[in-house]
Design a protein around this motif. Structure first.
Motif, PDB file in Angstrom:
ATOM      1  N   LYS A   1       0.807  -1.225   0.000  1.00 38.97           N
ATOM      2  CA  LYS A   1       0.000   0.000   0.000  1.00 38.97           C
ATOM      3  C   LYS A   1       0.836   1.269   0.000  1.00 38.97           C
ATOM      4  N   VAL A   2       2.106   1.174   0.370  1.00 40.42           N
ATOM      5  CA  VAL A   2       2.903   2.397   0.536  1.00 40.42           C
ATOM      6  C   VAL A   2       4.134   2.470  -0.363  1.00 40.42           C
ATOM      7  N   THR A   3       4.320   1.521  -1.249  1.00 37.94           N
ATOM      8  CA  THR A   3       5.566   1.475  -2.021  1.00 37.94           C
ATOM      9  C   THR A   3       5.410   1.886  -3.481  1.00 37.94           C
ATOM     10  N   SER A   4       4.275   2.398  -3.845  1.00 40.92           N
ATOM     11  CA  SER A   4       4.054   2.861  -5.208  1.00 40.92           C
ATOM     12  C   SER A   4       4.488   4.322  -5.328  1.00 40.92           C
ATOM     13  N   ASN A   5       5.185   4.641  -6.429  1.00 43.84           N
ATOM     14  CA  ASN A   5       5.556   6.023  -6.732  1.00 43.84           C
ATOM     15  C   ASN A   5       6.435   6.656  -5.642  1.00 43.84           C
ATOM     16  N   VAL A   6       7.381   5.904  -5.125  1.00 43.39           N
ATOM     17  CA  VAL A   6       8.299   6.394  -4.088  1.00 43.39           C
ATOM     18  C   VAL A   6       9.605   6.831  -4.748  1.00 43.39           C
ATOM     19  N   ASP A   7      10.047   8.036  -4.407  1.00 44.83           N
ATOM     20  CA  ASP A   7      11.349   8.522  -4.875  1.00 44.83           C
ATOM     21  C   ASP A   7      12.456   8.186  -3.866  1.00 44.83           C
ATOM     22  N   VAL A   8      12.133   8.372  -2.597  1.00 47.91           N
ATOM     23  CA  VAL A   8      13.085   8.106  -1.520  1.00 47.91           C
ATOM     24  C   VAL A   8      12.355   7.377  -0.401  1.00 47.91           C
ATOM     25  N   ALA A   9      12.934   6.271   0.037  1.00 46.90           N
ATOM     26  CA  ALA A   9      12.403   5.541   1.192  1.00 46.90           C
ATOM     27  C   ALA A   9      13.411   5.680   2.332  1.00 46.90           C
ATOM     28  N   ILE A  10      12.949   6.206   3.443  1.00 55.22           N
ATOM     29  CA  ILE A  10      13.783   6.318   4.644  1.00 55.22           C
ATOM     30  C   ILE A  10      13.284   5.235   5.589  1.00 55.22           C
ATOM     31  N   HIS A  11      14.047   4.175   5.680  1.00 56.23           N
ATOM     32  CA  HIS A  11      13.601   2.979   6.404  1.00 56.23           C
ATOM     33  C   HIS A  11      14.192   2.965   7.818  1.00 56.23           C
ATOM     34  N   LEU A  12      13.353   3.387   8.769  1.00 60.90           N
ATOM     35  CA  LEU A  12      13.744   3.441  10.174  1.00 60.90           C
ATOM     36  C   LEU A  12      12.938   2.472  11.026  1.00 60.90           C
ATOM     37  N   GLY A  13      11.965   1.818  10.441  1.00 59.38           N
ATOM     38  CA  GLY A  13      11.117   0.891  11.177  1.00 59.38           C
ATOM     39  C   GLY A  13      11.906  -0.318  11.654  1.00 59.38           C
ATOM     40  N   ALA A  14      11.881  -0.580  12.958  1.00 60.66           N
ATOM     41  CA  ALA A  14      12.629  -1.709  13.521  1.00 60.66           C
ATOM     42  C   ALA A  14      12.197  -1.973  14.946  1.00 60.66           C
ATOM     43  N   ILE A  15      12.464  -3.180  15.385  1.00 57.43           N
ATOM     44  CA  ILE A  15      12.348  -3.537  16.799  1.00 57.43           C
ATOM     45  C   ILE A  15      13.757  -3.415  17.373  1.00 57.43           C
ATOM     46  N   ILE A  16      13.908  -2.579  18.374  1.00 61.01           N
ATOM     47  CA  ILE A  16      15.228  -2.309  18.946  1.00 61.01           C
ATOM     48  C   ILE A  16      15.304  -2.836  20.385  1.00 61.01           C
ATOM     49  N   PRO A  17      16.520  -2.935  20.926  1.00 58.29           N
ATOM     50  CA  PRO A  17      16.645  -3.333  22.333  1.00 58.29           C
ATOM     51  C   PRO A  17      15.980  -2.293  23.240  1.00 58.29           C
ATOM     52  N   PRO A  18      15.445  -2.689  24.357  1.00 58.50           N
ATOM     53  CA  PRO A  18      15.494  -4.023  24.955  1.00 58.50           C
ATOM     54  C   PRO A  18      14.433  -4.992  24.413  1.00 58.50           C
ATOM     55  N   LEU A  19      13.431  -4.478  23.674  1.00 53.74           N
ATOM     56  CA  LEU A  19      12.378  -5.354  23.155  1.00 53.74           C
ATOM     57  C   LEU A  19      12.954  -6.434  22.243  1.00 53.74           C
ATOM     58  N   ALA A  20      13.943  -6.074  21.437  1.00 55.76           N
ATOM     59  CA  ALA A  20      14.565  -7.050  20.534  1.00 55.76           C
ATOM     60  C   ALA A  20      15.246  -8.173  21.310  1.00 55.76           C
ATOM     61  N   ASP A  21      15.769  -7.858  22.489  1.00 55.81           N
ATOM     62  CA  ASP A  21      16.404  -8.885  23.322  1.00 55.81           C
ATOM     63  C   ASP A  21      15.362  -9.801  23.960  1.00 55.81           C
ATOM     64  N   GLN A  22      14.238  -9.232  24.315  1.00 57.14           N
ATOM     65  CA  GLN A  22      13.174 -10.012  24.954  1.00 57.14           C
ATOM     66  C   GLN A  22      12.429 -10.885  23.939  1.00 57.14           C
ATOM     67  N   TYR A  23      12.306 -10.386  22.714  1.00 59.23           N
ATOM     68  CA  TYR A  23      11.548 -11.083  21.670  1.00 59.23           C
ATOM     69  C   TYR A  23      12.377 -11.159  20.379  1.00 59.23           C
ATOM     70  N   PRO A  24      13.413 -11.992  20.370  1.00 63.36           N
ATOM     71  CA  PRO A  24      14.294 -12.038  19.199  1.00 63.36           C
ATOM     72  C   PRO A  24      13.590 -12.468  17.913  1.00 63.36           C
ATOM     73  N   GLU A  25      12.593 -13.323  17.988  1.00 59.29           N
ATOM     74  CA  GLU A  25      11.881 -13.742  16.782  1.00 59.29           C
ATOM     75  C   GLU A  25      11.077 -12.578  16.201  1.00 59.29           C
ATOM     76  N   LEU A  26      10.465 -11.785  17.057  1.00 56.67           N
ATOM     77  CA  LEU A  26       9.755 -10.589  16.593  1.00 56.67           C
ATOM     78  C   LEU A  26      10.742  -9.636  15.916  1.00 56.67           C
ATOM     79  N   ALA A  27      11.906  -9.440  16.529  1.00 56.35           N
ATOM     80  CA  ALA A  27      12.932  -8.566  15.940  1.00 56.35           C
ATOM     81  C   ALA A  27      13.346  -9.086  14.564  1.00 56.35           C
ATOM     82  N   TRP A  28      13.526 -10.398  14.441  1.00 51.61           N
ATOM     83  CA  TRP A  28      13.901 -10.976  13.150  1.00 51.61           C
ATOM     84  C   TRP A  28      12.811 -10.727  12.110  1.00 51.61           C
ATOM     85  N   GLN A  29      11.560 -10.968  12.502  1.00 49.31           N
ATOM     86  CA  GLN A  29      10.440 -10.805  11.578  1.00 49.31           C
ATOM     87  C   GLN A  29      10.318  -9.357  11.100  1.00 49.31           C
ATOM     88  N   VAL A  30      10.440  -8.402  12.000  1.00 49.12           N
ATOM     89  CA  VAL A  30      10.297  -6.991  11.617  1.00 49.12           C
ATOM     90  C   VAL A  30      11.551  -6.480  10.919  1.00 49.12           C
TER      91      VAL A  30
END
Length: 177
Positions: free
Chosen positions: A69-98
């Motif tokens: 839904k959001v990748t059509s007609n994009v000139d620049v994508a600034i990709h900052l979406g992520a699972i970061i610590p400490p949540l990434a440490d608590q849920y490593p599979e979620l961090a991998w998926q995201v």
């Protein structure tokens, strides 16, 4: 008149993303901004003040149909979406998926829908592991995440996916924020 650039910003409600959206909103005369983020009470509250300046789309990087839904007609994508610590440490599979699979979904859809897009990606210096004894990082230093650092492994994989993509890209590695 010069055409406005179409910018996609993922992770707009995060610490870095929020600073980026504030700056982009100030320059709305130059950019059409689509902010893509998880729909949570916190993200809705933080991003609501920008609804007149940017297009807010809520979704999940793990869901290809949301990313489409959001990748059509994009000139620049600034990709900052992520699972970061400490949540990434608590849920490593979620961090991998995201962080890894979500990045793969984004790349795949940009390649299909906006193949000329330029991708800016935020990685992490955690991919170098513990640098207390040698804190100065140089180009060419090997990637050696600390044992058990699932977050760093997700960032290494995401970088690999980006580097193997057909997009033009730049990766920047952030320190602790």
């Amino acid at each position: 008149m010069k055409r406005k650039l179409n910018i996609l910003l993922t992770g707009a409600s995060g610490a870095v993303g929020y600073e980026v959206i504030k700056q982009l909103a100030k320059k709305k005369a130059h950019f059409n901004v689509t902010a893509f983020d998880q729909k949570t009470q916190q993200s809705k509250r933080k991003l609501s003040k920008f609804r007149k300046d940017v297009q807010l789309i809520y979704g999940d990087l793990r869901k290809i149909e949301d990313v489409q839904k959001v990748t059509s007609n994009v000139d620049v994508a600034i990709h900052l979406g992520a699972i970061i610590p400490p949540l990434a440490d608590q849920y490593p599979e979620l961090a991998w998926q995201v962080n890894a699979i979500g990045t793969e979904n984004l790349i795949q859809q940009l390649e299909q829908q906006s193949p000329e897009a330029f991708l800016l990606y935020s990685s992490s210096i955690s991919i170098y592991g513990d640098r207390i004894d040698s804190p100065f990082i140089r180009v060419g230093d090997r990637l050696a995440p600390s044992e058990g650092d699932a977050y760093a492994l997700t960032k290494i994989k995401a970088e690999q996916i980006i580097q193997e993509s057909k997009l033009k890209w730049s990766i920047f590695r952030l320190t602790a924020i």
